[in-house]
Design a protein around this motif. Structure first.
Motif, PDB file in Angstrom:
ATOM      1  N   ALA A   1       0.825  -1.207   0.000  1.00 49.86           N
ATOM      2  CA  ALA A   1       0.000   0.000   0.000  1.00 49.86           C
ATOM      3  C   ALA A   1       0.860   1.258   0.000  1.00 49.86           C
ATOM      4  CB  ALA A   1      -0.936  -0.008   1.210  1.00 49.86           C
ATOM      5  N   HIS A   2       1.966   1.208   0.721  1.00 44.38           N
ATOM      6  CA  HIS A   2       2.880   2.358   0.742  1.00 44.38           C
ATOM      7  C   HIS A   2       3.640   2.470  -0.573  1.00 44.38           C
ATOM      8  CE1 HIS A   2       2.743   3.824   4.988  1.00 44.38           C
ATOM      9  NE2 HIS A   2       2.121   2.674   5.115  1.00 44.38           N
ATOM     10  N   ARG A   3       4.104   1.339  -1.095  1.00 46.00           N
ATOM     11  CA  ARG A   3       4.901   1.373  -2.324  1.00 46.00           C
ATOM     12  C   ARG A   3       4.120   1.925  -3.515  1.00 46.00           C
ATOM     13  NH1 ARG A   3       7.007  -4.206  -1.778  1.00 46.00           N
ATOM     14  NH2 ARG A   3       8.935  -4.140  -0.606  1.00 46.00           N
ATOM     15  N   ILE A   4       2.825   1.635  -3.573  1.00 47.42           N
ATOM     16  CA  ILE A   4       2.049   2.054  -4.747  1.00 47.42           C
ATOM     17  C   ILE A   4       1.322   3.372  -4.526  1.00 47.42           C
ATOM     18  CG2 ILE A   4       1.777  -0.331  -5.498  1.00 47.42           C
ATOM     19  CD1 ILE A   4      -1.042  -0.333  -4.443  1.00 47.42           C
ATOM     20  N   GLY A   5       1.604   4.026  -3.394  1.00 45.47           N
ATOM     21  CA  GLY A   5       1.080   5.368  -3.194  1.00 45.47           C
ATOM     22  C   GLY A   5      -0.307   5.471  -2.609  1.00 45.47           C
ATOM     23  N   LEU A   6      -0.812   4.385  -1.996  1.00 45.66           N
ATOM     24  CA  LEU A   6      -2.121   4.447  -1.350  1.00 45.66           C
ATOM     25  C   LEU A   6      -2.049   5.113   0.019  1.00 45.66           C
ATOM     26  CD1 LEU A   6      -3.511   0.865  -2.118  1.00 45.66           C
ATOM     27  CD2 LEU A   6      -3.996   2.993  -3.327  1.00 45.66           C
ATOM     28  N   VAL A   7      -0.845   5.172   0.585  1.00 43.71           N
ATOM     29  CA  VAL A   7      -0.628   5.745   1.915  1.00 43.71           C
ATOM     30  C   VAL A   7       0.561   6.690   1.827  1.00 43.71           C
ATOM     31  CG1 VAL A   7      -0.286   5.238   4.366  1.00 43.71           C
ATOM     32  CG2 VAL A   7      -1.417   3.571   2.902  1.00 43.71           C
ATOM     33  N   ASP A   8       0.472   7.846   2.499  1.00 42.85           N
ATOM     34  CA  ASP A   8       1.582   8.795   2.417  1.00 42.85           C
ATOM     35  C   ASP A   8       2.605   8.538   3.522  1.00 42.85           C
ATOM     36  OD1 ASP A   8       0.652   9.974   4.793  1.00 42.85           O
ATOM     37  OD2 ASP A   8      -0.331  11.631   3.755  1.00 42.85           O
ATOM     38  N   ALA A   9       3.657   9.358   3.568  1.00 42.54           N
ATOM     39  CA  ALA A   9       4.756   9.147   4.513  1.00 42.54           C
ATOM     40  C   ALA A   9       4.324   9.331   5.955  1.00 42.54           C
ATOM     41  CB  ALA A   9       5.916  10.091   4.189  1.00 42.54           C
ATOM     42  N   ALA A  10       3.221  10.025   6.171  1.00 48.82           N
ATOM     43  CA  ALA A  10       2.700  10.219   7.531  1.00 48.82           C
ATOM     44  C   ALA A  10       1.695   9.131   7.912  1.00 48.82           C
ATOM     45  CB  ALA A  10       2.048  11.593   7.651  1.00 48.82           C
ATOM     46  N   PHE A  11       1.612   8.078   7.105  1.00 49.51           N
ATOM     47  CA  PHE A  11       0.702   6.952   7.349  1.00 49.51           C
ATOM     48  C   PHE A  11      -0.764   7.389   7.307  1.00 49.51           C
ATOM     49  CE2 PHE A  11       4.436   4.668   8.000  1.00 49.51           C
ATOM     50  CZ  PHE A  11       4.157   3.313   8.167  1.00 49.51           C
ATOM     51  N   ARG A  12      -1.068   8.248   6.342  1.00 49.72           N
ATOM     52  CA  ARG A  12      -2.453   8.652   6.090  1.00 49.72           C
ATOM     53  C   ARG A  12      -2.868   8.136   4.720  1.00 49.72           C
ATOM     54  NH1 ARG A  12      -1.068  14.875   7.150  1.00 49.72           N
ATOM     55  NH2 ARG A  12       0.171  14.255   5.327  1.00 49.72           N
ATOM     56  N   PRO A  13      -4.122   7.642   4.595  1.00 50.04           N
ATOM     57  CA  PRO A  13      -4.553   7.146   3.283  1.00 50.04           C
ATOM     58  C   PRO A  13      -4.631   8.284   2.278  1.00 50.04           C
ATOM     59  CG  PRO A  13      -6.396   7.239   4.820  1.00 50.04           C
ATOM     60  CD  PRO A  13      -5.159   7.523   5.623  1.00 50.04           C
ATOM     61  N   VAL A  14      -4.245   7.997   1.039  1.00 50.68           N
ATOM     62  CA  VAL A  14      -4.331   8.985  -0.032  1.00 50.68           C
ATOM     63  C   VAL A  14      -5.738   8.938  -0.603  1.00 50.68           C
ATOM     64  CG1 VAL A  14      -3.454   9.614  -2.318  1.00 50.68           C
ATOM     65  CG2 VAL A  14      -1.887   8.775  -0.556  1.00 50.68           C
ATOM     66  N   ARG A  15      -6.349  10.106  -0.738  1.00 56.10           N
ATOM     67  CA  ARG A  15      -7.759  10.160  -1.140  1.00 56.10           C
ATOM     68  C   ARG A  15      -7.979   9.600  -2.552  1.00 56.10           C
ATOM     69  NH1 ARG A  15     -12.066  12.854   0.793  1.00 56.10           N
ATOM     70  NH2 ARG A  15     -10.709  13.961   2.273  1.00 56.10           N
ATOM     71  N   HIS A  16      -7.099   9.954  -3.468  1.00 55.54           N
ATOM     72  CA  HIS A  16      -7.268   9.499  -4.853  1.00 55.54           C
ATOM     73  C   HIS A  16      -6.058   8.653  -5.229  1.00 55.54           C
ATOM     74  CE1 HIS A  16     -10.770  11.986  -5.363  1.00 55.54           C
ATOM     75  NE2 HIS A  16     -10.084  13.038  -4.960  1.00 55.54           N
ATOM     76  N   PRO A  17      -6.071   7.352  -4.961  1.00 53.66           N
ATOM     77  CA  PRO A  17      -4.924   6.500  -5.249  1.00 53.66           C
ATOM     78  C   PRO A  17      -4.673   6.371  -6.742  1.00 53.66           C
ATOM     79  CG  PRO A  17      -6.814   5.171  -4.689  1.00 53.66           C
ATOM     80  CD  PRO A  17      -7.209   6.598  -4.450  1.00 53.66           C
TER      81      PRO A  17
END
Length: 224
Positions: A205-221
């Motif tokens: 999830a982190h590698r593909i950009g679903l989660v940012d560096a602050a461990f928050r979900p990305v709204r538009h993956p």
């Protein structure tokens, strides 16, 4: 009944764990191993619901035993038993597929609950520990991972929340759906991505950009 194999080179530890788990009423210790080679044999023979695995054992160590068990049983649920939570071998075990870890001097109730959660496939890491595991994995493996193809929007959303460290129940509350629905989406996403457990799912999830560096979900993956 939850069937458990216990692997530890100390007989007193094995006896204590066996007594604790069997006293819970819904668990049975079906095998005890004093080294990694025996742990692999017992896991192959009994196909237990959960394996409790010490890492520092003779002949074949716990890390190698985990690799061998998961090589023949990709769905095996393995929990590391350790004396030191910051042991680098613990993080190596988590990266190769262990569900989580227990420190041997934890409260007895925690071990019993951990075995129940492991049997249901739940992650056994606090968000702070998951963060360290993910950061170590990302630092060790710098290659980019393409956005997944074939995941639904809901599966991407659930995968992002797994990446933040939320449990199935917490994801269900966040999305206002049932826990069973969340488990279905998590399982489907992991199957499509060829992942063994939620720790690996969080790393992806982190590698593909679903989660940012602050461990928050990305709204538009990103989509593939």
């Amino acid at each position: 009944m939850i069937r458990v194999v216990v692997a530890d080179d100390q007989a007193l530890v094995r006896a204590g764990v066996r007594m604790l788990l069997q006293a819970a009423g819904d668990m049975e210790v079906v095998g005890e191993a004093e080294d990694g080679a025996e742990a692999v044999r017992l896991a192959d023979h009994h196909r237990p619901d959960v394996v409790l695995m010490d890492l520092r054992m003779p002949r074949v160590d716990g890390l190698e035993a985990i690799k061998r068990i998961l090589g023949s049983q990709p769905g095996a649920k393995i929990v590391v038993l350790t004396t030191f939570a910051d042991d680098a071998n613990v993080y190596a075990a988590l990266r190769v597929g262990a569900l989580g870890f227990l420190v041997k001097d934890d409260e007895p109730e925690r071990m019993v609950e951990a075995v129940r959660r492991a049997a249901s496939g739940e992650q056994l890491l606090a968000p702070s520990v998951l963060r360290r595991v993910v950061e170590r994995a990302l630092a060790a493996e710098q290659q980019a991972t393409p956005a997944p193809v074939g995941l639904t929007e809901r599966e991407l959303e659930v995968l992002a929340l797994v990446g933040t460290g939320l449990s199935n129940a917490e994801i269900a509350d966040r999305l206002h759906v049932g826990v069973t629905t969340v488990k279905t989406h998590v399982g489907s996403a992991m199957d499509k991505l060829g992942l063994r457990n939620r720790i690996q799912a969080a790393v992806v999830a982190h590698r593909i950009g679903l989660v940012d560096a602050a461990f928050r979900p990305v709204r538009h993956p990103p989509r593939g």
